[in-house]
Structure formats: structure tokens, C-alpha cells
Design a protein around this motif. Structure first.
Motif, PDB file in Angstrom:
ATOM      1  N   ALA A 244      40.475  46.507  44.459  1.00 46.87           N
ATOM      2  CA  ALA A 244      40.944  46.718  45.761  1.00 46.87           C
ATOM      3  C   ALA A 244      39.778  45.998  46.779  1.00 46.87           C
ATOM      4  N   THR A 245      40.066  46.144  48.238  1.00 48.16           N
ATOM      5  CA  THR A 245      39.461  45.816  49.170  1.00 48.16           C
ATOM      6  C   THR A 245      39.519  46.981  50.313  1.00 48.16           C
ATOM      7  N   LEU A 246      38.365  47.289  50.958  1.00 47.54           N
ATOM      8  CA  LEU A 246      38.606  48.228  52.148  1.00 47.54           C
ATOM      9  C   LEU A 246      38.511  47.325  53.318  1.00 47.54           C
ATOM     10  N   VAL A 247      39.639  47.736  54.028  1.00 47.44           N
ATOM     11  CA  VAL A 247      40.004  46.754  55.140  1.00 47.44           C
ATOM     12  C   VAL A 247      40.104  47.750  56.359  1.00 47.44           C
ATOM     13  N   ILE A 255      42.827  51.128  52.041  1.00 44.86           N
ATOM     14  CA  ILE A 255      42.656  50.403  50.607  1.00 44.86           C
ATOM     15  C   ILE A 255      43.811  49.506  50.587  1.00 44.86           C
ATOM     16  N   ASN A 256      43.427  48.122  50.342  1.00 45.44           N
ATOM     17  CA  ASN A 256      44.204  47.081  49.701  1.00 45.44           C
ATOM     18  C   ASN A 256      44.092  46.659  48.444  1.00 45.44           C
ATOM     19  N   THR A 257      45.124  46.814  47.554  1.00 43.67           N
ATOM     20  CA  THR A 257      44.955  46.350  46.419  1.00 43.67           C
ATOM     21  C   THR A 257      45.792  44.928  46.250  1.00 43.67           C
ATOM     22  N   GLY A 258      46.538  44.487  46.919  1.00 43.85           N
ATOM     23  CA  GLY A 258      47.509  43.354  46.915  1.00 43.85           C
ATOM     24  C   GLY A 258      48.860  43.893  46.501  1.00 43.85           C
ATOM     25  N   GLY A 259      49.084  44.919  46.099  1.00 46.32           N
ATOM     26  CA  GLY A 259      50.157  45.345  45.553  1.00 46.32           C
ATOM     27  C   GLY A 259      50.581  46.420  46.538  1.00 46.32           C
ATOM     28  N   THR A 276      33.485  48.433  54.432  1.00 46.47           N
ATOM     29  CA  THR A 276      34.533  48.016  54.826  1.00 46.47           C
ATOM     30  C   THR A 276      34.182  46.349  54.639  1.00 46.47           C
ATOM     31  N   GLY A 277      35.402  45.943  54.160  1.00 44.16           N
ATOM     32  CA  GLY A 277      35.265  44.445  53.917  1.00 44.16           C
ATOM     33  C   GLY A 277      34.991  44.078  52.365  1.00 44.16           C
ATOM     34  N   LYS A 278      34.580  45.039  51.679  1.00 45.12           N
ATOM     35  CA  LYS A 278      33.940  44.730  50.395  1.00 45.12           C
ATOM     36  C   LYS A 278      34.942  45.221  49.258  1.00 45.12           C
ATOM     37  N   GLN A 279      34.689  44.532  48.332  1.00 47.40           N
ATOM     38  CA  GLN A 279      35.562  44.623  47.036  1.00 47.40           C
ATOM     39  C   GLN A 279      35.050  45.807  46.512  1.00 47.40           C
ATOM     40  N   VAL A 280      35.993  46.788  45.935  1.00 44.86           N
ATOM     41  CA  VAL A 280      35.623  47.954  45.356  1.00 44.86           C
ATOM     42  C   VAL A 280      36.767  48.188  44.203  1.00 44.86           C
ATOM     43  N   PRO A 360      32.176  47.305  42.107  1.00 39.37           N
ATOM     44  CA  PRO A 360      33.007  46.563  41.043  1.00 39.37           C
ATOM     45  C   PRO A 360      31.959  46.073  40.097  1.00 39.37           C
ATOM     46  N   LYS A 361      30.600  45.946  40.366  1.00 37.62           N
ATOM     47  CA  LYS A 361      29.580  45.219  39.420  1.00 37.62           C
ATOM     48  C   LYS A 361      28.768  46.408  38.741  1.00 37.62           C
ATOM     49  N   THR A 362      28.339  47.466  39.354  1.00 34.01           N
ATOM     50  CA  THR A 362      27.694  48.499  38.502  1.00 34.01           C
ATOM     51  C   THR A 362      28.428  49.581  38.047  1.00 34.01           C
TER      52      THR A 362
END
Length: 368
Positions: A244-247, A255-259, A276-280, A360-362
Motif C-alpha cells: 500500500a501507499t500512505l496518501v 491507506i491506498n492499496t489500489g484495490g 505520507t507518500g511512502k510505500q508500506v 516493505p524492505k526491512t
């Protein structure tokens, strides 16, 4: 009675690091459970404590005594294995008394200890029977009784309920919890079953690939997982995860997952706004996804729509296997009054007060 301390303990099998820099202090009279999948290092840690494996680096203390080079028989521990390991030709009494006889304990003390342990476990009427005349649950209680009579400083349990059926596992884990309270002794227990860990432990140590992931009380592990692995391992069914992305939208954090898009409530929005604005990775437990129709009035809800793939009626609840608009499958635990079938569209109320975000990385929690 004694506590147990692991200080920077390593165990290597050639190039494989089975236990990697393990440091834990177990308080006297505590019930600590090691939990994790197969190969995570939990049983190896227990065997290092018992002296059944040699430590590669670090040290282990029982009380104030370093036991790295102390033989297993002199460590003042008693171990209950997954295998009952009872002598088939001996009676229950003799199986329980065998270790004391080897130590040349006086007969009157042996008799007293065996009868006391049998009374605690409710097997007084079985003392004259042979193991083949016992059920699986009774054999397990005999194995526990054999440990109790030694009156050790620390009890070690290595997946002792794995060979029991589901109903008997529930009964036996309740009995082990009662036993811990009665004996007021340090218990260290290994299992792959997170339900066993949650219901019995005063603290849980979650392990993966030889590394300690988090150690905390059952409730705090459930409420505040340190990373994606702990969030997914603790809880049944496991936590749902979405990329998701925080917008920011109209002054609201979402929270925006696209779905789907979910609004983040006040206190969480203040905490999460820095991302905000980051991938999570967005995490939400199935029990925090409700049917809109029967959502509890107290939750901080944000609504979403999904299609029903599969339903599982459990009696007191329904598991819904759902598909979001972008074909991501997830699970909800909903009120049993919900009436839906495969292919139906349903409106869901998500309790965002209990939502989680991870890097998402760690895969480490970003929540405080």
C-alpha cells in the motif's frame, strides 16, 4: 528454584547457524514459550540449555551458575519430550520412580514424591498399569510426572502435545498451566503452535531462522508485533498484509492499496503522517474486519467493498475468504448472522484503530 539466562548464545552445525546471538533472561517461576516454524532454532535452544548440544559461543546460566560445561544430569533440570519415552515393561509407578532410583533416593522419599506427583496429575489410579494400557493423554501425564518427581529448578518441555488429538491438546495445555501455578517453578516450553504459546505463556519468544524476533507478553505480541513475521505468526487466522501507499486526501490520511482506500483515524494519523507518500505494508487482522451490517459500535471504522470467494461457518463466527477489486485475497472473521455466499458483494467495516504498517524492505513495524 532458578531463573535462566542465555548470553549471546550461538550454535553452529558446520556453515549453518541454528541459534544466532540469543540473549534472553527468564525470570524465576516464569513460563516462557519459544515459538516459531520448523528449523527456527527453538528446540536447539532448549537442547543447549539441557546440555544435549554443545554451545558454539556464549554462555547459559541456571540461577547464578554458568552451565556450559556442566553435564546434563547435574544441571538441576527435567525435560519432557514429544516422545513419551516410557519403559514398556515397567509400571507407571516404576517409570516415574526410575530416575530417583538411579540417584539412590531413599524408598520412602521415592514413594512420597511419586504419589504426590500422581495426585497433582490425577493418575493415582494408574500407578500399577503398564504404558500399553494407557491412552496417549495418560502416557503424557506419566512423562510429566517423571519430571515432577525430580523436583528440578527448571522444567523443559519440547513440543509435548504434538502426539495428542485436538481435544486432548486443549485439556492437557490447561493442565500444564495449572501445574505451573501449583509448582511455582520455572517452565520453558517449545512449540510450533502459536495457540499453545498464547494460552500458556507469561512471555513468548518468537524465533525465525535462528534469530529472536521479539519477546513479550502474549497480548503485547498480538497488539504490537515488531515485524511482518511476528504479525503473521501470532494470531489465527494470520494477519492480512497488503502492499500500500500512505496518501493525503482532503486533509485526511488514507491507506491506498489500489484495490481499496481506508481512512486512518486521528491518533494513528498523527503517528503515521511522517510516512505520507511512502510505500508500506498494511496489516489488519481478520477479527478487525467486520460486516458493515453487524460491526461493533465502538470501532474506528473505515468502509470497503469486496467479493466473497469462500465461506467457512464455524458456529460462533464465519470466516470469509474475500477478493478485493485488484484480486488480492484476504480473510475476515465476521458475525455468524451474516448471510452471504460465493460471488456476493459485501460492504466491510475495517477497525483502523488496530491497523499496522511495516517497512516493505526491512519488514519492521513503522508504528512507534
Amino acid at each position: 528454584m532458578a531463573g535462566v539466562t542465555f548470553e549471546h548464545v550461538y550454535k553452529r552445525f558446520g556453515d549453518v547457524v541454528a541459534v544466532n546471538d540469543l540473549s534472553i533472561h527468564v525470570e524465576d517461576k516464569e513460563f516462557l514459550v519459544f515459538v516459531g516454524p520448523s528449523g527456527c532454532g527453538k528446540t536447539t535452544s532448549l537442547r543447549l540449555l539441557a546440555g544435549l548440544e554443545e554451545i558454539s559461543d556464549g554462555q547459559i546460566l541456571i540461577g547464578d551458575r554458568i552451565v556450559n560445561d556442566v553435564p546434563p544430569k547435574d544441571r538441576d533440570i527435567a525435560m519432557v519430550f514429544q516422545s513419551y519415552a516410557l519403559y514398556p515393561h515397567m509400571s507407571v509407578y516404576d517409570n516415574m520412580a526410575f530416575g530417583l532410583k538411579l540417584r539412590k533416593t531413599p524408598k520412602d522419599q521415592i514413594s512420597e514424591r511419586v504419589k504426590t506427583a500422581a495426585g497433582l496429575l490425577g493418575i493415582e489410579h494408574l500407578l500399577d498399569r503398564k504404558p500399553k494400557q494407557l491412552s496417549g493423554g495418560q502416557r503424557q501425564r506419566v512423562a510429566v510426572g517423571r519430571a515432577i518427581v525430580r523436583e528440578p529448578a527448571v522444567f523443559l518441555f519440547d513440543e509435548p502435545l504434538s502426539n495428542l488429538d485436538a481435544k486432548l491438546r486443549v485439556e492437557t495445555r490447561a493442565n500444564i498451566s495449572k501445574l505451573h501455578k501449583r509448582l511455582a517453578t520455572t517452565f520453558i516450553y517449545v512449540t510450533h503452535d502459536q495457540v499453545e504459546a498464547m494460552t500458556m505463556a507469561s512471555r513468548i519468544a518468537v524465533m525465525k531462522d535462528g534469530l529472536l524476533q521479539q519477546i513479550d507478553s502474549p497480548q503485547d505480541l498480538y497488539d504490537h508485533p515488531a515485524n511482518v513475521f511476528v504479525g503473521g505468526f501470532i494470531g489465527s487466522p494470520s494477519m492480512n498484509f497488503f502492499d500500500a501507499t500512505l496518501v493525503e486526501s482532503d486533509g485526511k490520511l488514507e491507506i491506498n492499496t489500489g484495490g481499496f482506500r481506508l481512512e486512518v483515524p486521528g491518533d494513528k494519523a498523527k503517528e503515521w503522517r511522517a510516512h505520507t507518500g511512502k510505500q508500506v505494508v498494511f496489516g489488519i487482522r481478520p477479527e478487525d474486519i467486520h460486516s458493515k451490517q453487524f460491526a461493533p459500535p465502538s470501532i474506528l471504522e473505515s468502509d470497503m467493498n469486496a467479493s466473497v470467494d469462500v465461506t467457512e461457518l464455524m458456529g460462533n463466527e464465519i470466516f470469509l475468504y474475500l477478493m478485493s477489486k485488484d484480486n488480492k485475497q484476504f480473510i475476515a472473521r465476521v458475525d455468524p448472522r451474516v448471510r452471504v455466499t460465493s460471488g456476493d458483494e459485501i460492504t466491510l467495516a475495517v477497525n483502523m484503530a488496530n491497523a499496522h504498517i511495516f517497512d516493505p524492505k526491512t519488514e519492521v513495524s513503522l508504528a512507534g
